[in-house]
Design an enzyme around this catalytic site. Structure first.
Site, PDB file in Angstrom:
ATOM      1  N   CYS A   2      88.587  -2.407  -3.239  1.00  0.00           N
ATOM      2  CA  CYS A   2      87.748  -2.393  -2.046  1.00  0.00           C
ATOM      3  C   CYS A   2      87.554  -0.959  -1.555  1.00  0.00           C
ATOM      4  O   CYS A   2      88.284  -0.049  -1.917  1.00  0.00           O
ATOM      5  CB  CYS A   2      88.322  -3.251  -0.928  1.00  0.00           C
ATOM      6  SG  CYS A   2      88.607  -4.972  -1.346  1.00  0.00           S
ATOM      7  N   ARG A  27      86.164   2.171  -7.336  1.00  0.00           N
ATOM      8  CA  ARG A  27      87.372   1.419  -7.004  1.00  0.00           C
ATOM      9  C   ARG A  27      87.253  -0.049  -7.416  1.00  0.00           C
ATOM     10  O   ARG A  27      88.251  -0.767  -7.457  1.00  0.00           O
ATOM     11  CB  ARG A  27      87.634   1.511  -5.492  1.00  0.00           C
ATOM     12  CG  ARG A  27      87.965   2.902  -5.023  1.00  0.00           C
ATOM     13  CD  ARG A  27      87.941   3.007  -3.511  1.00  0.00           C
ATOM     14  NE  ARG A  27      88.984   2.231  -2.880  1.00  0.00           N
ATOM     15  CZ  ARG A  27      90.193   2.706  -2.563  1.00  0.00           C
ATOM     16  NH1 ARG A  27      90.503   3.962  -2.844  1.00  0.00           N
ATOM     17  NH2 ARG A  27      91.078   1.945  -1.971  1.00  0.00           N
ATOM     18  N   TRP A  74      86.312  -6.403  -3.210  1.00  0.00           N
ATOM     19  CA  TRP A  74      86.854  -6.923  -4.472  1.00  0.00           C
ATOM     20  C   TRP A  74      87.555  -8.215  -4.107  1.00  0.00           C
ATOM     21  O   TRP A  74      88.584  -8.193  -3.434  1.00  0.00           O
ATOM     22  CB  TRP A  74      87.808  -5.908  -5.085  1.00  0.00           C
ATOM     23  CG  TRP A  74      88.129  -6.124  -6.530  1.00  0.00           C
ATOM     24  CD1 TRP A  74      87.433  -5.671  -7.603  1.00  0.00           C
ATOM     25  CD2 TRP A  74      89.258  -6.826  -7.069  1.00  0.00           C
ATOM     26  NE1 TRP A  74      88.050  -6.047  -8.779  1.00  0.00           N
ATOM     27  CE2 TRP A  74      89.167  -6.753  -8.475  1.00  0.00           C
ATOM     28  CE3 TRP A  74      90.334  -7.508  -6.504  1.00  0.00           C
ATOM     29  CZ2 TRP A  74      90.112  -7.341  -9.315  1.00  0.00           C
ATOM     30  CZ3 TRP A  74      91.270  -8.091  -7.333  1.00  0.00           C
ATOM     31  CH2 TRP A  74      91.149  -8.005  -8.720  1.00  0.00           C
ATOM     32  N   ASN A 100      90.463  -3.803   4.125  1.00  0.00           N
ATOM     33  CA  ASN A 100      91.112  -3.729   2.813  1.00  0.00           C
ATOM     34  C   ASN A 100      92.521  -4.284   2.960  1.00  0.00           C
ATOM     35  O   ASN A 100      93.163  -4.088   3.993  1.00  0.00           O
ATOM     36  CB  ASN A 100      91.213  -2.285   2.312  1.00  0.00           C
ATOM     37  CG  ASN A 100      89.879  -1.705   1.913  1.00  0.00           C
ATOM     38  OD1 ASN A 100      88.867  -2.392   1.865  1.00  0.00           O
ATOM     39  ND2 ASN A 100      89.869  -0.412   1.630  1.00  0.00           N
ATOM     40  N   GLY A 101      93.017  -4.943   1.896  1.00  0.00           N
ATOM     41  CA  GLY A 101      94.380  -5.449   1.927  1.00  0.00           C
ATOM     42  C   GLY A 101      94.424  -6.965   1.858  1.00  0.00           C
ATOM     43  O   GLY A 101      93.417  -7.629   1.593  1.00  0.00           O
ATOM     44  N   GLU A 482      99.496   3.438 -24.354  1.00  0.00           N
ATOM     45  CA  GLU A 482      98.354   3.929 -23.591  1.00  0.00           C
ATOM     46  C   GLU A 482      97.071   3.807 -24.387  1.00  0.00           C
ATOM     47  O   GLU A 482      96.014   3.459 -23.848  1.00  0.00           O
ATOM     48  CB  GLU A 482      98.595   5.379 -23.162  1.00  0.00           C
ATOM     49  CG  GLU A 482      97.424   6.028 -22.433  1.00  0.00           C
ATOM     50  CD  GLU A 482      97.029   5.314 -21.145  1.00  0.00           C
ATOM     51  OE1 GLU A 482      95.953   5.617 -20.617  1.00  0.00           O
ATOM     52  OE2 GLU A 482      97.789   4.451 -20.663  1.00  0.00           O
ATOM     53  N   LYS A 486      93.769   1.680 -23.120  1.00  0.00           N
ATOM     54  CA  LYS A 486      92.443   2.263 -22.973  1.00  0.00           C
ATOM     55  C   LYS A 486      91.392   1.431 -23.700  1.00  0.00           C
ATOM     56  O   LYS A 486      90.311   1.174 -23.180  1.00  0.00           O
ATOM     57  CB  LYS A 486      92.417   3.693 -23.531  1.00  0.00           C
ATOM     58  CG  LYS A 486      92.963   4.728 -22.607  1.00  0.00           C
ATOM     59  CD  LYS A 486      92.113   4.850 -21.356  1.00  0.00           C
ATOM     60  CE  LYS A 486      92.962   5.165 -20.156  1.00  0.00           C
ATOM     61  NZ  LYS A 486      93.832   4.127 -19.687  1.00  0.00           N
ATOM     62  N   GLU A 489      90.811  -2.086 -21.936  1.00  0.00           N
ATOM     63  CA  GLU A 489      90.241  -2.127 -20.588  1.00  0.00           C
ATOM     64  C   GLU A 489      88.778  -1.707 -20.552  1.00  0.00           C
ATOM     65  O   GLU A 489      88.042  -2.179 -19.685  1.00  0.00           O
ATOM     66  CB  GLU A 489      91.079  -1.300 -19.609  1.00  0.00           C
ATOM     67  CG  GLU A 489      91.115   0.181 -19.826  1.00  0.00           C
ATOM     68  CD  GLU A 489      92.016   0.891 -18.810  1.00  0.00           C
ATOM     69  OE1 GLU A 489      92.234   0.351 -17.713  1.00  0.00           O
ATOM     70  OE2 GLU A 489      92.516   1.985 -19.127  1.00  0.00           O
ATOM     71  N   HIS A 505     109.353  -7.957 -37.717  1.00  0.00           N
ATOM     72  CA  HIS A 505     110.039  -8.933 -36.883  1.00  0.00           C
ATOM     73  C   HIS A 505     109.049  -9.861 -36.184  1.00  0.00           C
ATOM     74  O   HIS A 505     109.304 -10.317 -35.064  1.00  0.00           O
ATOM     75  CB  HIS A 505     110.936  -8.216 -35.874  1.00  0.00           C
ATOM     76  CG  HIS A 505     112.008  -7.402 -36.526  1.00  0.00           C
ATOM     77  ND1 HIS A 505     113.160  -7.950 -37.024  1.00  0.00           N
ATOM     78  CD2 HIS A 505     112.071  -6.067 -36.798  1.00  0.00           C
ATOM     79  CE1 HIS A 505     113.907  -6.995 -37.560  1.00  0.00           C
ATOM     80  NE2 HIS A 505     113.259  -5.838 -37.438  1.00  0.00           N
ATOM     81  N   LYS A 604      90.079   0.791  -9.488  1.00  0.00           N
ATOM     82  CA  LYS A 604      90.731   2.078  -9.729  1.00  0.00           C
ATOM     83  C   LYS A 604      92.078   2.153  -9.038  1.00  0.00           C
ATOM     84  O   LYS A 604      93.080   2.510  -9.641  1.00  0.00           O
ATOM     85  CB  LYS A 604      89.830   3.212  -9.250  1.00  0.00           C
ATOM     86  CG  LYS A 604      90.399   4.613  -9.491  1.00  0.00           C
ATOM     87  CD  LYS A 604      90.537   4.913 -10.964  1.00  0.00           C
ATOM     88  CE  LYS A 604      90.950   6.348 -11.218  1.00  0.00           C
ATOM     89  NZ  LYS A 604      91.183   6.619 -12.640  1.00  0.00           N
TER      90      LYS A 604
END
Length: 609
Positions: A2, A27, A74, A100-101, A482, A486, A489, A505, A604
């Site tokens: 948001c 964001r 969001w 927000n929150g 990482e 990448k 996403e 294994h 973000k």
């Protein structure tokens, strides 16, 4: 997640709000809206979907005025829709706000307010806050805000317009970031610094339960009891163009191309490259402190956690200190008991990651020393940690972290090198040698970026892959996590990272003809072992791409393609190796037509749990 913006002053608020929302779009959001006092009333415009939809509505039905607030949402409570979009108001039509929150006790509050006659129109927890404020408001905004705060449980950042006080914006936050600033044309509020850089560089970061009142004349601050307080400002020296895309098609590519400079800037804060010495006063490791450190625990989320995996390797290797890296959201509920002499290191690009903040506070409550690695001066983590090691990546707009990861890893390396130097586990000659090689890395990184067409060509042939596996040993294992993140996403391709020795294994059962496997071979001491793992998947039909540290002919013979970078010391190899892996993810996403900078369902800054 948001985004909030607000402005009150001598200019038309609407274009400023839209500009700010566009800056905060990275964001993540699924709807957007604004509310503006037009001289007679507070008018709202909001719309589901992209900001373009909101702009289209404003072209058909414009609003203007000198005071307003805006929001990109969001969705958490209630699906993305016009009704659930912010701003929200109260039944009595006394106020409008954005939030927000997450309000944790919104169900209980909603039931109470319904009994008092409040009529709800949305499914959001945000409308509950608006209705609550409307219920307790009796003409004094600050009194209403302080009373509402006592009843609300959860996290929030609020920007509020009251109809009978139309040229002021009231702001309050708890466990959710908020920054305010005053420029020559008025006062601004935003969830993140880039949204106001065009208007002011002197900003103030809101503390928990603090209230800010923005007016065209200035900003006043109050504590949670409504008592006036003084707060200083922080000057932001970010280059305004750093938050703009410029000639690049995507922010992600721009930020990958900025990595050599970001690395150099960060390293120069901690290293004197002329004398080939570390700047001792930049680290929290004085001799008496260094000897007292018995264990280090590193916490982060997502990419920051992956940087922490490299940090674990660096502290173990250089400082010879037992070090563990954990996911912050899991560590909080692990029941872990801190030991005497333990240091907690937390990593966050934004400094506002909710789970990381909560874990840090848990450690501080237990009396544990906390050291933060962060990119944002004045952020919650930067303010609350006992010591802060800043990265100097500048603003990072693309959701997929690139230069922030590189600079976080750099700070981990330098902190570990300094701790090893003080503890006597790293000889002076080795420190000088590593610094000499650090000075060479930006040019080596740039060379990889300049030759990115080879990676683009490979992606053009492989973007239809359904599954990709990254394998490596030692530091390469940490790097693989990482690289896999990448790719998944930004391109939405299923990708996983595995320690190469774990293939037998269970994982090797997934390998079939045509499966793409990327073998990371940047540690010469482990190359032979990884080579045998590469051969294991190749003979089972996998198509193998190898990323190697210099020439490794024994690896080449097993692979369909090989990417190389100039031979670099094993501990420094990740700084070169990560760049082609980031570029690979980028080009795979571009080939698939994905939204590179704003991947679906992602935000973000994850400021809620």
């Amino acid at each position: 997640m948001c985004g909030i913006v607000g402005y009150t002053g001598s200019l038309n608020a609407t274009p400023i709000l839209i500009e700010g929302l566009e800056t905060l779009a990275y964001r993540g959001y699924d709807s957007a809206g604004i509310a503006v006092w037009d001289g007679e009333d507070i008018l709202m415009r909001k719309q589901k979907g992209q900001l373009k939809n909101l702009r289209d509505i404003l072209e058909k039905d414009p609003i203007s005025g000198y005071c307003g607030i805006g929001h990109t949402r969001w969705a958490t409570h209630g699906e993305p829709s016009y009704i659930n979009s912010h701003p929200h108001g109260d039944t009595k039509k006394q106020l409008v706000l954005v939030h927000n929150g997450i309000i944790e006790n919104y169900v209980k509050l909603k039931a109470m307010l319904r009994e008092k006659g409040c009529e709800f129109v949305s499914d959001t927890d945000t409308e509950v806050v608006a209705q609550l404020l409307g219920d307790v408001y009796h003409g004094e905004p600050i009194e209403a805000i302080t009373e509402a705060m006592r009843l609300i449980e959860g996290s929030f950042a609020l920007a509020i317009l009251f109809r009978d006080d139309p040229y002021r914006i009231y702001c309050v936050c708890k466990d959710s970031p908020m920054v305010v600033g005053f420029g020559k044309d008025g006062a601004h509020i935003a969830s993140d610094i880039p949204a106001m850089l065009a208007y002011t560089r002197d900003v103030t970061f809101m503390g928990d339960k603090q209230i800010a009142v923005l007016s065209p004349e200035g900003i006043a601050f109050f504590d949670e009891f409504g008592t006036p307080i003084d707060k200083g400002s922080t000057h932001i020296d970010w280059d305004l163009d750093a938050a703009k895309k410029g000639s690049y098609e995507h922010f992600m590519m721009k930020e990958i191309c900025e990595e050599p400079v970001a690395f150099r800037k960060t390293a120069e804060q901690y290293v004197n490259f002329r004398s080939l010495k570390l700047k001792a006063d930049c680290f929290p490791w004085a001799e008496e402190d260094a000897s007292a450190v018995k264990r280090i625990r590193i916490l982060g989320c997502g990419t920051a956690y992956h940087a922490g995996l490299l940090g674990k390797k660096y502290f173990s290797e250089l400082a010879k200190i037992p070090t563990e890296a954990d996911i912050a959201s899991e560590f909080r509920y692990s029941g872990y008991v801190f030991e005497e002499g333990e240091v907690l290191m937390v990593v966050s690009q934004s400094g506002e990651t909710a789970d990381t903040i909560a874990a840090m506070r848990m450690a501080k409550k237990a009396g544990v020393r906390t050291v933060a690695i962060c990119n944002v001066i004045g952020s919650t983590i930067a303010r609350e940690a006992d010591d802060v090691l800043f990265t100097y990546a500048g603003p990072e707009i693309a959701v997929a972290a690139t230069k922030s990861y590189l600079t976080q890893a750099a700070v981990f390396l330098l902190a570990a090198l300094r701790l090893g130097e003080v503890r006597g586990t790293v000889e002076e000659g080795r420190v000088r040698g590593m610094i000499e090689e650090l000075a060479l890395l930006p040019d080596r990184m740039q060379s990889l970026i300049d030759k990115r067409e080879k990676i683009q060509y490979f992606a053009s042939r492989e973007f239809s892959a359904k599954h990709v596996f990254f394998i490596g040993r030692g530091i390469d294992s940490a790097l693989a996590y990482e690289a896999a993140l990448k790719l998944k996403e930004v391109s939405y391709i299923h990708s996983e990272a595995y320690a190469a020795g774990e293939l037998k294994h269970g994982t090797i059962a997934l390998i079939e003809k045509g499966t793409l496997v990327i073998g990371l071979v940047t540690q010469p001491a482990l190359a032979a072992k990884t080579e045998s793992n590469i051969e294991e998947v190749r003979v089972r039909g996998a198509k193998v791409l190898a990323l190697t540290n210099g020439e490794m002919p024994e690896v080449d013979s097993h692979c369909a393609a090989v990417w190389r970078f100039e031979r670099t010391g094993e501990l420094l190899a990740p700084f070169c190796a990560i760049i082609p892996l980031q570029l690979f993810a980028y080009y795979m996403a571009v080939q698939k037509g994905c939204s590179v900078d704003k991947p679906r369902n992602l935000a973000k800054s994850v400021t809620v749990e």
